[in-house]
Design a protein around this motif. Structure first.
Motif, PDB file in Angstrom:
ATOM      1  N   PHE A  28       0.861  -1.195   0.000  1.00 14.45           N
ATOM      2  CA  PHE A  28       0.000   0.000   0.000  1.00 14.45           C
ATOM      3  C   PHE A  28       0.893   1.240   0.000  1.00 14.45           C
ATOM      4  CE2 PHE A  28      -2.304  -3.409   2.091  1.00 14.45           C
ATOM      5  CZ  PHE A  28      -3.518  -3.398   1.418  1.00 14.45           C
ATOM      6  N   ASP A  75      -2.529  -3.605  -4.304  1.00 12.82           N
ATOM      7  CA  ASP A  75      -3.840  -3.015  -4.045  1.00 12.82           C
ATOM      8  C   ASP A  75      -4.219  -2.109  -5.222  1.00 12.82           C
ATOM      9  OD1 ASP A  75      -5.962  -2.390  -1.945  1.00 12.82           O
ATOM     10  OD2 ASP A  75      -5.257  -0.372  -2.425  1.00 12.82           O
ATOM     11  N   SER A 127      -9.657  -3.225  -4.252  1.00  7.04           N
ATOM     12  CA  SER A 127     -10.245  -3.065  -2.917  1.00  7.04           C
ATOM     13  C   SER A 127     -11.304  -1.964  -2.897  1.00  7.04           C
ATOM     14  CB  SER A 127      -9.141  -2.731  -1.904  1.00  7.04           C
ATOM     15  OG  SER A 127      -8.578  -1.473  -2.177  1.00  7.04           O
ATOM     16  N   LYS A 152     -16.345  -6.128   1.333  1.00  3.10           N
ATOM     17  CA  LYS A 152     -15.646  -5.092   2.089  1.00  3.10           C
ATOM     18  C   LYS A 152     -16.692  -4.136   2.647  1.00  3.10           C
ATOM     19  CE  LYS A 152     -12.043  -1.555   1.778  1.00  3.10           C
ATOM     20  NZ  LYS A 152     -10.987  -0.969   0.927  1.00  3.10           N
ATOM     21  N   PHE A 155     -13.276   0.579  11.430  1.00  2.00           N
ATOM     22  CA  PHE A 155     -12.024  -0.081  11.814  1.00  2.00           C
ATOM     23  C   PHE A 155     -10.861   0.198  10.864  1.00  2.00           C
ATOM     24  CE2 PHE A 155     -15.208  -2.698  14.059  1.00  2.00           C
ATOM     25  CZ  PHE A 155     -14.698  -2.600  15.344  1.00  2.00           C
ATOM     26  N   TYR A 156     -11.109   0.950   9.766  1.00  7.28           N
ATOM     27  CA  TYR A 156     -10.019   1.306   8.853  1.00  7.28           C
ATOM     28  C   TYR A 156      -9.306   2.595   9.267  1.00  7.28           C
ATOM     29  CZ  TYR A 156     -12.918  -1.693   5.779  1.00  7.28           C
ATOM     30  OH  TYR A 156     -13.678  -2.692   5.268  1.00  7.28           O
ATOM     31  N   PHE A 168      -5.429   2.822   9.173  1.00  7.98           N
ATOM     32  CA  PHE A 168      -4.917   2.618   7.803  1.00  7.98           C
ATOM     33  C   PHE A 168      -4.937   3.937   7.031  1.00  7.98           C
ATOM     34  CE2 PHE A 168      -5.695   1.973   3.291  1.00  7.98           C
ATOM     35  CZ  PHE A 168      -4.813   0.972   2.926  1.00  7.98           C
ATOM     36  N   LYS A 198     -13.646  -8.340   4.730  1.00 10.64           N
ATOM     37  CA  LYS A 198     -12.922  -7.280   5.418  1.00 10.64           C
ATOM     38  C   LYS A 198     -13.895  -6.290   6.034  1.00 10.64           C
ATOM     39  CE  LYS A 198      -9.712  -3.639   4.215  1.00 10.64           C
ATOM     40  NZ  LYS A 198      -9.113  -2.922   3.128  1.00 10.64           N
ATOM     41  N   TYR A 252      -9.139  -9.987   6.260  1.00 13.21           N
ATOM     42  CA  TYR A 252      -8.183  -8.923   6.572  1.00 13.21           C
ATOM     43  C   TYR A 252      -8.410  -8.468   8.008  1.00 13.21           C
ATOM     44  CZ  TYR A 252      -5.128  -4.966   5.114  1.00 13.21           C
ATOM     45  OH  TYR A 252      -4.100  -4.075   4.941  1.00 13.21           O
ATOM     46  N   VAL A 267      -7.873  -5.844  10.076  1.00 11.81           N
ATOM     47  CA  VAL A 267      -7.536  -4.494   9.629  1.00 11.81           C
ATOM     48  C   VAL A 267      -6.871  -3.670  10.732  1.00 11.81           C
ATOM     49  CG1 VAL A 267      -9.362  -4.537   7.873  1.00 11.81           C
ATOM     50  CG2 VAL A 267      -9.812  -3.507  10.131  1.00 11.81           C
ATOM     51  N   SER A 268      -6.490  -2.457  10.326  1.00 14.56           N
ATOM     52  CA  SER A 268      -5.684  -1.597  11.187  1.00 14.56           C
ATOM     53  C   SER A 268      -6.327  -1.319  12.547  1.00 14.56           C
ATOM     54  CB  SER A 268      -5.393  -0.288  10.454  1.00 14.56           C
ATOM     55  OG  SER A 268      -6.608   0.321  10.052  1.00 14.56           O
ATOM     56  N   TYR A 317      -1.133  -7.325  10.163  1.00 14.98           N
ATOM     57  CA  TYR A 317       0.078  -6.558  10.479  1.00 14.98           C
ATOM     58  C   TYR A 317       0.963  -7.316  11.465  1.00 14.98           C
ATOM     59  CZ  TYR A 317      -2.715  -3.118   8.089  1.00 14.98           C
ATOM     60  OH  TYR A 317      -3.471  -2.494   7.142  1.00 14.98           O
TER      61      TYR A 317
HETATM   62  N1  LIG Z   1      -7.588  -1.395   1.241  1.00  6.30           N
HETATM   63  C1  LIG Z   1      -7.117  -1.441   2.584  1.00  6.30           C
HETATM   64  C2  LIG Z   1      -8.045  -0.730   3.544  1.00  6.30           C
HETATM   65  O1  LIG Z   1      -8.972  -0.123   3.090  1.00  6.30           O
HETATM   66  C3  LIG Z   1      -7.920  -0.750   5.052  1.00  6.30           C
HETATM   67  C4  LIG Z   1      -7.111  -1.796   5.674  1.00  6.30           C
HETATM   68  C5  LIG Z   1      -6.893  -1.568   7.161  1.00  6.30           C
HETATM   69  O2  LIG Z   1      -7.617  -0.812   7.814  1.00  6.30           O
HETATM   70  O3  LIG Z   1      -5.962  -2.160   7.703  1.00  6.30           O
END
Ligand SMILES: NCC(=O)CCC(=O)O
Ligand SMILES: [Mg+2]
Length: 337
Positions: A89, A130, A177, A207, A212-213, A216, A261, A284, A286-287, A326
Motif C-alpha cells: 500500500f 492493491d 479493494s 468489504k 475499523f479502517y 490505515f 474485510k 483482513y 484491519v488496522s 500486520y
Molecule cells: N484497502 C485497505 C483498507 O482499506 C484498510 C485496511 C486496514 O484498515 O488495515
C-alpha cells in the motif's frame, strides 16, 4: 492434603465427558481441528518515498511505513519466516494526488517501483498489489468523484490502467479493494488481452464500510482528506446475504480468491462464505483491529501475545484460508516453519 468434597451423581452423563481429551497437551494437539502456520499469513506493508526512510504511524504502534530499499529487506525477512505473500500500500506524496488519480497508472509510481524492486531482489515471494484510487486521489475516496457522486464505470477505467501498470511492474496478484461493480471482469479482460493471463485477482468482495479502517487511512495519508464516507460503495454492516451476492459475482467475473474485510467482527461472513463457496477465502485483520489489540495490551487489559495468537486462529476456525495481518512477520517467526 486432599479435601474430601462430596460428589454429585453424574451418571446422567453416561460416560460422555468432553474434558477427557483436554487433560494433556499431547491430547489437545491430537484433537485440534484447525492449524495456524506461517503460510496462512499475508503481510500488508506501507511504502513511502525516500532512501533508508521509515516513519511511525501514531495509531499503529509497532508498524512503520518503509522506503523501497527497506521494503526489500522486509520482504527478505518475510520470505525467511515462511510468509507466502506481501500486500503493498503506497503513501503517495501529496503533490502527486489529484482529482483524476492519474498517478494510479504512472508506471513509475511508488507502488510500481516497490513491486519491481522486490521482484528483483526476492523473486520467490508473492506480491499483492492493491488497486483503488484512495491512495492517489485528492479526496481520499476509492473512486472518481463528480458532484459528490462516486462514479463507477469511470473509476473502473482508471483501475484497469492501474492494474496493468502493476502487472507490468511484477505484481503476481491484483487486489481491487474499491468495491466498484464489475471491476473484476474488466481487470481480468485487460490482463488477458495484455499477456498477463497468469496474474491472479484477489477480490476484496465483501468489504464493509467500517470504522475499523481509521489507522490505515493515517498510514496511507488519505484520512485527513476524506470528506463524507464510503457507504455508497462499501457494504452496510447490517448485511451478510448481500456479501454472498458480492462474492458470487466476483467469482463469476473471474476472481481467483476473495476477501472478507474487516476480519474479527465479520467472522460470520467468513463462515457463510466458506460454507457457500469452494474458492480460497482471505480475511483482513484491519488496522483498527491491530490497534485495539496493541493498545489493550499496552494498557494491561489483555495479554497481548496471547491475543494475537487467539485472534488469528479464530480466522482459521471460521474457515479462512489465510489472513492479511500486520502481525504477520512476528507471528510467522513465533510459529516457526
Ligand atoms: N484497502 C485497505 C483498507 O482499506 C484498510 C485496511 C486496514 O484498515 O488495515
Ligand atoms: Mg462487487
Amino acid at each position: 492434603m486432599t479435601q474430601d468434597w462430596p460428589r454429585h451423581d453424574m451418571s446422567f452423563l453416561s460416560g460422555h465427558r468432553l474434558r477427557r481429551t483436554r487433560q494433556a497437551e499431547w491430547s489437545r494437539a491430537m484433537v485440534r481441528e484447525t492449524s495456524l502456520a506461517p503460510s496462512d499469513l499475508i503481510w500488508p506493508l506501507f511504502v513511502i518515498e525516500g532512501d533508508n526512510e521509515k516513519t511511525a504511524i501514531r495509531t499503529m504502534p509497532g508498524v512503520e511505513r518503509l522506503s523501497v530499499d527497506l521494503l526489500v529487506e522486509a520482504a527478505r525477512a518475510a520470505r525467511e519466516a515462511g510468509i507466502p505473500a506481501l500486500a503493498l500500500f503506497p503513501n503517495t506524496p501529496d503533490h502527486l494526488r489529484s482529482d483524476n488519480a492519474a498517478e494510479a497508472y504512472n508506471p513509475d509510481n511508488l507502488m510500481c517501483r516497490a513491486l519491481r524492486a522486490i521482484k528483483d531482489a526476492v523473486p520467490d515471494i508473492g506480491l499483492i498489489a492493491d488497486v483503488a484510487l484512495d491512495e492517489y486521489s485528492s479526496d481520499g475516496q476509492d473512486g472518481l468523484v463528480r458532484d459528490g457522486e462516486i462514479l463507477n464505470d469511470e473509476t473502473v477505467a482508471v483501475m484497469v490502467k492501474s492494474a496493468l501498470a502493476q502487472a507490468r511492474a511484477g505484481a503476481d496478484i491484483i487486489a481491487p479493494s474499491d468495491m466498484m461493480d464489475g471491476r473484476v471482469a474488466a481487470i481480468r479482460a485487460a490482463l488477458d488481452e495484455n499477456g498477463f493471463e497468469h496474474v491472479q485477482i484477489m477480490a476484496y468482495s465483501a468489504k464493509y464500510a467500517s470504522c475499523f479502517y481509521g489507522p490505515f487511512r493515517e498510514a496511507v495519508g488519505s484520512g485527513s482528506r476524506l470528506k463524507g464516507d464510503k457507504r455508497t460503495y462499501q457494504m452496510d454492516f447490517a448485511n451478510s446475504d448481500e456479501a454472498l451476492r458480492e462474492i458470487e459475482q466476483d467469482i463469476a467475473e473471474g476472481a481467483d480468491s476473495i476477501m472478507v474485510k474487516p476480519g474479527l467482527p465479520y467472522l460470520d461472513v467468513v463462515r457463510r462464505a466458506r460454507d457457500a463457496f469452494n474458492i480460497p477465502i482471505y480475511a483482513y485483520q484491519v488496522s483498527g483491529e491491530y490497534a485495539m489489540i496493541e493498545m489493550a495490551g499496552a494498557a494491561g487489559a489483555i495479554d497481548r501475545d496471547a491475543a494475537v495468537l487467539e485472534s488469528l486462529w479464530a480466522f482459521k476456525r471460521a474457515g479462512a484460508n489465510g489472513i492479511l495481518t500486520y502481525f504477520a512477520l512476528e507471528m510467522a517467526r513465533r510459529l516457526g516453519r
